[in-house]
Design a protein around this motif. Structure first.
Motif, PDB file in Angstrom:
ATOM      1  N   GLU A  68      -2.044   1.457   3.034  1.00 15.79           N
ATOM      2  CA  GLU A  68      -1.632   2.721   2.436  1.00 15.79           C
ATOM      3  C   GLU A  68      -2.839   3.567   2.031  1.00 15.79           C
ATOM      4  O   GLU A  68      -2.813   4.790   2.129  1.00 15.79           O
ATOM      5  N   ILE A  69      -3.895   2.887   1.580  1.00 13.20           N
ATOM      6  CA  ILE A  69      -5.118   3.585   1.188  1.00 13.20           C
ATOM      7  C   ILE A  69      -6.224   3.204   2.165  1.00 13.20           C
ATOM      8  O   ILE A  69      -6.591   2.034   2.273  1.00 13.20           O
ATOM      9  N   THR A  71     -10.048   3.303   3.334  1.00 17.53           N
ATOM     10  CA  THR A  71     -11.403   3.532   2.861  1.00 17.53           C
ATOM     11  C   THR A  71     -12.305   3.850   4.051  1.00 17.53           C
ATOM     12  O   THR A  71     -11.914   3.714   5.207  1.00 17.53           O
TER      13      THR A  71
END
Length: 420
Positions: A68-69, A71
């Motif tokens: 979902e996130i 980096t």
């Protein structure tokens, strides 16, 4: 039923539903869909690659979860396995009549223990394709058998068994009054023989998978090589919410015949899929190569358990046992892709999952087999480790493993995907 017993029961259901690579992939696809994964069409442009998705190509499937996130350090964490197993494969002209018997003309697929296919009730399963290109899965019950010659007629049979693959490996199918094989398969598919084009149909042993042993510690089944990796990986992926990297599961076809196909590990399937995912995430050009450099792969394929009747075939200090955890596979000739860096990765995953684990390396006088690991490492340039559960009778029509090891493997793969 214990948690371990529930895992083995689910594995047995998966094995029973998966007599061929095509059936295995259909079963995987159904379970991915039920777990909320979206099916992607390779022939269409992808408007999005995020979340949980999968694609199917023949007897292969690739599934992934995008975190979902995202980096700047995101990469791929790939688990690879294969869906095919040694078998007898139906030839295009398959109907034979010999001495009043109706037989089937078949050829050997992969490198089976041929004697294990004798005196065993076999079914037919696979896919047939009609003239408009539509694929139909087919599966019969027990319909054929390859019978041995009685020792009264060959006194040397217990001294050394030799099998002529053309003359002595044709299954008996009936007494001349059975339908021809195309009609039988079309009846299975619910189509007219007039629209039949071709078949990819193989034999499969119809005896059901079974737990055995004084304490139920063993599992016997066909196709443990390599469904004993496919199911633990599928189980881990469908329960995974997210991890630090893109979690990828690739189950290839045709490993047993060299992987050099459109759905095999030597082909472009995985590389193309990863490139499309990366492109959908905005990682193109140099960013794509950087993403690959941050990636890794676990090549998960069945390993050799020590056979107590043949201990001389094993390295004296490397004799994996059942129910003592998955096996790290090492080869100085790089028949397995493991090196010190990727072995450390596997060690971290097993420790994080609190899973016991072992090491296999060949006896110097006994060459080992290979896996998709070196192929994946070579094609993609990503660090790869080879591991899998220990089994006996590898490439037999009926293999065996320990009942604890598949769940151990699933836990280790979960830890790997979670970032161990």
């Amino acid at each position: 039923m214990s948690e371990s017993g529930e895992f083995v029961s689910a594995l047995i259901d998966f094995l029973a539903a998966s007599p061929t690579s095509y059936h295995a992939v259909a079963t995987v696809a159904d379970r991915l869909s039920a777990a909320g994964f979206t099916h992607m069409d390779e022939q269409q442009r992808w408007s999005g690659v995020g979340g949980k998705r999968f694609l199917v190509r023949g007897g292969a499937v690739v599934a992934w979860i995008v975190p979902e996130i995202l980096t700047d350090n995101v990469g791929f964490r790939v688990v690879g396995a294969h869906t095919d197993s040694p078998a007898l494969k139906l030839k295009p002209k398959a109907d034979l009549w010999v001495a009043g018997w109706q037989q089937l003309n078949m050829e050997v697929y992969g490198g089976p223990l041929i004697n294990s296919f004798l005196d065993r009730e076999l079914g037919l399963a696979g896919r047939i394709v009609d003239l408009d290109g539509t694929e139909h899965l087919v599966r019969t019950g027990p319909v054929m058998r390859v019978s041995q010659l009685a020792p009264h007629l060959d006194r040397s049979v217990n001294d050394r068994l030799t099998i002529d693959r053309q003359a002595e490996l044709m299954p008996s199918f009936g007494l001349g009054d059975e339908p021809d094989i195309v009609t039988l398969l079309c009846d299975q598919a619910g189509i007219s023989p007039a629209v039949f084009a071709f078949a990819d149909v193989l034999s499969y042993p119809t005896e059901a998978p079974a737990v055995f042993g004084n304490n139920g510690e063993f599992l016997a089944s066909s196709r443990l090589d390599d469904l004993s990796s496919v199911f633990p990986a599928l189980n881990a992926l469908t329960k995974l919410e997210s991890g630090p990297d893109v979690a990828v599961f690739a189950a290839f076809d045709h490993e047993e015949v060299g992987s050099a196909t459109t759905s095999g590990a030597q082909g472009p399937l995985l590389a193309d899929t990863l490139a499309r995912i990366a492109g959908g995430l905005g990682a193109t050009g140099d960013a794509w190569y950087a993403m690959l450099a941050r990636s890794s792969c676990v090549s998960s394929d069945a390993a050799h358990s020590v056979n107590p009747n043949h201990v001389g075939k094993y390295d004296p200090l490397s004799r994996p046992m059942m129910n003592q955890g998955p096996v790290l596979k090492v080869s100085a000739q790089q028949r397995y892709a493991t090196d010190a860096s990727t072995a450390a990765l596997w060690e971290r995953a097993c420790r994080e999952a609190d899973v016991p684990h072992q090491v296999f390396v060949s006896n110097n006088d006994v060459p080992c087999g290979s896996t998709i690991g070196p192929l994946t490492a070579t094609r993609l340039g990503i660090p790869t480790v080879d591991a899998g559960i220990p089994i006996l009778s590898m490439h037999s029509a009926r293999e065996m493993c320990g009942t604890a090891d598949p769940e151990y493997l699933s836990r280790a793969l979960t830890a790997y995907w979670q970032g161990a």
